[in-house]
Design a protein around this motif. Sequence first.
Motif, PDB file in Angstrom:
ATOM      1  N   THR A   1       3.255  10.569   2.329  1.00  0.00           N
ATOM      2  CA  THR A   1       2.209   9.865   1.582  1.00  0.00           C
ATOM      3  C   THR A   1       1.287  10.825   0.831  1.00  0.00           C
ATOM      4  O   THR A   1       0.590  10.416  -0.100  1.00  0.00           O
ATOM      5  CB  THR A   1       1.378   8.987   2.526  1.00  0.00           C
ATOM      6  OG1 THR A   1       0.898   9.793   3.612  1.00  0.00           O
ATOM      7  CG2 THR A   1       2.222   7.846   3.078  1.00  0.00           C
TER       8      THR A   1
ATOM      9  N   ARG B   1       0.852  -1.189   0.000  1.00  0.00           N
ATOM     10  CA  ARG B   1       0.000   0.000   0.000  1.00  0.00           C
ATOM     11  C   ARG B   1       0.888   1.240   0.000  1.00  0.00           C
ATOM     12  O   ARG B   1       1.875   1.305   0.741  1.00  0.00           O
ATOM     13  CB  ARG B   1      -0.902   0.018   1.236  1.00  0.00           C
ATOM     14  CG  ARG B   1      -1.947  -1.082   1.280  1.00  0.00           C
ATOM     15  CD  ARG B   1      -2.615  -1.115   2.662  1.00  0.00           C
ATOM     16  NE  ARG B   1      -3.149   0.180   3.043  1.00  0.00           N
ATOM     17  CZ  ARG B   1      -4.419   0.568   2.837  1.00  0.00           C
ATOM     18  NH1 ARG B   1      -5.268  -0.269   2.259  1.00  0.00           N
ATOM     19  NH2 ARG B   1      -4.829   1.749   3.225  1.00  0.00           N
TER      20      ARG B   1
ATOM     21  N   ASP C   1       0.273   4.016   1.280  1.00  0.00           N
ATOM     22  CA  ASP C   1       0.177   4.760   2.541  1.00  0.00           C
ATOM     23  C   ASP C   1       0.790   4.014   3.712  1.00  0.00           C
ATOM     24  O   ASP C   1       0.655   4.446   4.859  1.00  0.00           O
ATOM     25  CB  ASP C   1      -1.281   5.109   2.847  1.00  0.00           C
ATOM     26  CG  ASP C   1      -2.166   3.872   2.930  1.00  0.00           C
ATOM     27  OD1 ASP C   1      -1.708   2.771   2.571  1.00  0.00           O
ATOM     28  OD2 ASP C   1      -3.327   4.014   3.357  1.00  0.00           O
ATOM     29  N   GLU C   2       1.462   2.895   3.428  1.00  0.00           N
ATOM     30  CA  GLU C   2       2.142   2.136   4.479  1.00  0.00           C
ATOM     31  C   GLU C   2       3.602   1.956   4.089  1.00  0.00           C
ATOM     32  O   GLU C   2       3.981   0.989   3.433  1.00  0.00           O
ATOM     33  CB  GLU C   2       1.462   0.788   4.696  1.00  0.00           C
ATOM     34  CG  GLU C   2       0.039   0.898   5.223  1.00  0.00           C
ATOM     35  CD  GLU C   2      -0.623  -0.475   5.387  1.00  0.00           C
ATOM     36  OE1 GLU C   2       0.010  -1.499   5.034  1.00  0.00           O
ATOM     37  OE2 GLU C   2      -1.776  -0.516   5.858  1.00  0.00           O
TER      38      GLU C   2
ATOM     39  N   THR D   1      11.952   4.047   5.207  1.00  0.00           N
ATOM     40  CA  THR D   1      11.669   5.160   6.109  1.00  0.00           C
ATOM     41  C   THR D   1      12.993   5.715   6.608  1.00  0.00           C
ATOM     42  O   THR D   1      13.880   4.949   7.016  1.00  0.00           O
ATOM     43  CB  THR D   1      10.816   4.697   7.294  1.00  0.00           C
ATOM     44  OG1 THR D   1       9.598   4.137   6.797  1.00  0.00           O
ATOM     45  CG2 THR D   1      10.498   5.857   8.224  1.00  0.00           C
TER      46      THR D   1
END
Length: 784
Positions: A640, A419, A421-422, A428
């Motif tokens: 995001t 996804r 948004d993940e 990260t």
Amino acid sequence: MDTLPTRMLPFGPRRAVYVDVARDLAAPVLPDGTVEAFEAFDLAYRTLCGILYNYVPTSGHPGGSISSGRHVAGILFSGLDYDIGDPERPDADLLSYAAGHKALGLYAMWALRDEIARIGRPGLLPEDPRFRLRLEDLLGFRRNPTQNTPLFERRRARPLDGHPTPATPFVRLATGASGVGMGSSFGLAFAALDTWGGHAPYVHVAEGEGGMTPGRVAEAFALASAARLWNLRVHVDWNQASIDSDRVCREGDRPGDYVQWDPVEFAYLHDWNVVFVEQGHDVRQVLAALEWTRARRNDQPTAVVYRTTKGWRYGIEGRRSHGAGHGFCSPGFHTSLEPFERRFGVAFPRYDGPPDPIAVEQAFWDTLGVLREALEGERALCTCFADRLAQARTRLEAAGRTRRPGCPDLARVYAGGVRPDEIPPSCTYAAGAQVTLRGALGDTLHHLNRISGGGFVGASADLLESTSLSHLAKGFPAGFFDAVSNPGSRLVACGGICEDAMGAFLSGVASYGTHVGAGSSYGAFIAALEHVAARLHGIGQQARRDLTGEPFHPFLIVCGHAGLQTGEDGPTHADPQALQLLQENFPPGVLVTLTPWDPQELYPLTVAALQARPAVVAPFVTRPPETVLDREKLGIPPATAAVQGLYPLRRLPGGAPRHGTLVLQGSGVTNTFLAQVLPRIDAEGLKLEIFYVSSAELFDRLPADVQEQVFPEALASEAMGITDFTLSTMYRWIPSRAGRARTLHPFRTGRFPGSGQAHKVAEEAGLHGEGQWRAVRDYARRRG
């Protein structure tokens, strides 16, 4: 002039072998009547090629279509294991027309094959008419879908493109543009091999010696040999004629007009097996060569070179038959029909009426009708070839091909397994960290590659490490892909510094449907050099979607070292123009550009782009590291938000007074703006709406009302821009003349910026912190 000693320079050691059919192979044992049957079929094929050219005048290439007829018929009826009833069958061998200019021949051959099956064994044909190319469909040769002539509509003819596209059954690629089809066909072979392993389908490729002269073809041949694509068979129609020359290659002691090699030498130089068919119109030699190539003789790809005559027995030969033929319903055309009339005992109509489209279409159909009646009167001939089609299906069934263990599975990426948004921990980055955009893209592709089981394949113009595309292959076997010794590698050597072939190859890899190809180089080079491959891939994917309904299969053009931040390399490399070649320059949904400024945006943007299923994704990533900013501390939406394509870096409360609107695009100007200009804006008390463009095409996917909500037209009308790219890439966001006049861009000083460290090149272009601040302050003050 002094006489120089003449010495031959022999080839070095080769893994490949050379076979001369007449010298090295025994004549094949053929059932009685086989040669006669192939000759009768070829007569029908040559005649149909002439008919097609006649009734669609000034269209097509009759000469090369005719000269390749005998070996293409041999491939279809003797060389392939496939099922004519299921063009989409994934385990079948493929025939790819890299020689897209032979489309006239492809359509004639496909229609004859269908007609023979219809007469001889109709149960072999697909039930769904979409997956047939019938004799009726030839009424659509080089016709637009809007064609409205009576027979085109009544017979439900399919419009047939001037060069092949996947709108036609059994065609996987759009080809015909300066050698692109060769590289993309090789991509099909790679994907088939990596999907099916040691029992992979074979990919046969039809081309001529003229089609081997583009540089990208030499690059592709080097790639296939280095990767040892043993399931690849290239069939070369060596007829020595092009549009302008009757001596394309050197032949014997006669120099070529274009190149000083012949196709045999060219292929053998690149360590390909070569099978030479000196008499390319001799059915026995053709079938002997094809029989030899059916087996896997070693681990190298194979080229079969047929010496032929362009326009053979058409009445016009050589270059005069390349893109031209007999005049419409001329005596020469009628003479070319006579051998068929004598052999089959029929008479074609002689049209002598006006060039009225409806009357000509009727004459065209009447002529096709005579050919159909002739074939219907030759049931034994049709049954002979229909039986060969049945045998091809039987061989395919007997092969029992299964996908290799651990075969890639892209559904894990496309179907919601990831996804946007993940963002995973591996993609990260902590605030304050020094991270390159190219490295973040590499991390993203590595993560997706692990999830898909190796569905992402990387290549670069000798810049794998430099552009960080090598990250894609972490955890997979090191080194370059070799189908025999290193089949698990996810990196392919594309002949060296070879963006041209790389783009073609990776588009073919993607077209097979089981992989995503990703190629990288300087944005300055790759955006231009892979533009043709991107266009053809988009055209091919559109046509395939029209036929099958399936979504596009994307490949990535990684525009690395993008923009002025590569300033040390000078203006030849630090190019702001690359985005202009791609952004909003394709039909909607075909290509998506990505222009992130923050390394954290690469994962959500890449996933969102891939799941949108365009034909091409083009990320623009820079070379130097960026300091990861604390977005929350700056009051900026999370990374995001970039998936919207355009998002606010700062919005003012509704109804609040403002001094103006800014639109930014590009990591160089944006990081400078946030670090050096935004604090001064706040200190000065300027009230500005500020937006960032992360992907014009992702923004276009939003509903119109959402686009207006995100970026209101009222703000666009007053905005000025700041961009790492060219002014024209800002026109979408900065519609006013005044806003464009104020927009900062690399060419604003009227020249290409010079060399130097990125911040000094930006200073020369007026894009450094002080230059941005002065421009923004002046803009805000003048607006009051």
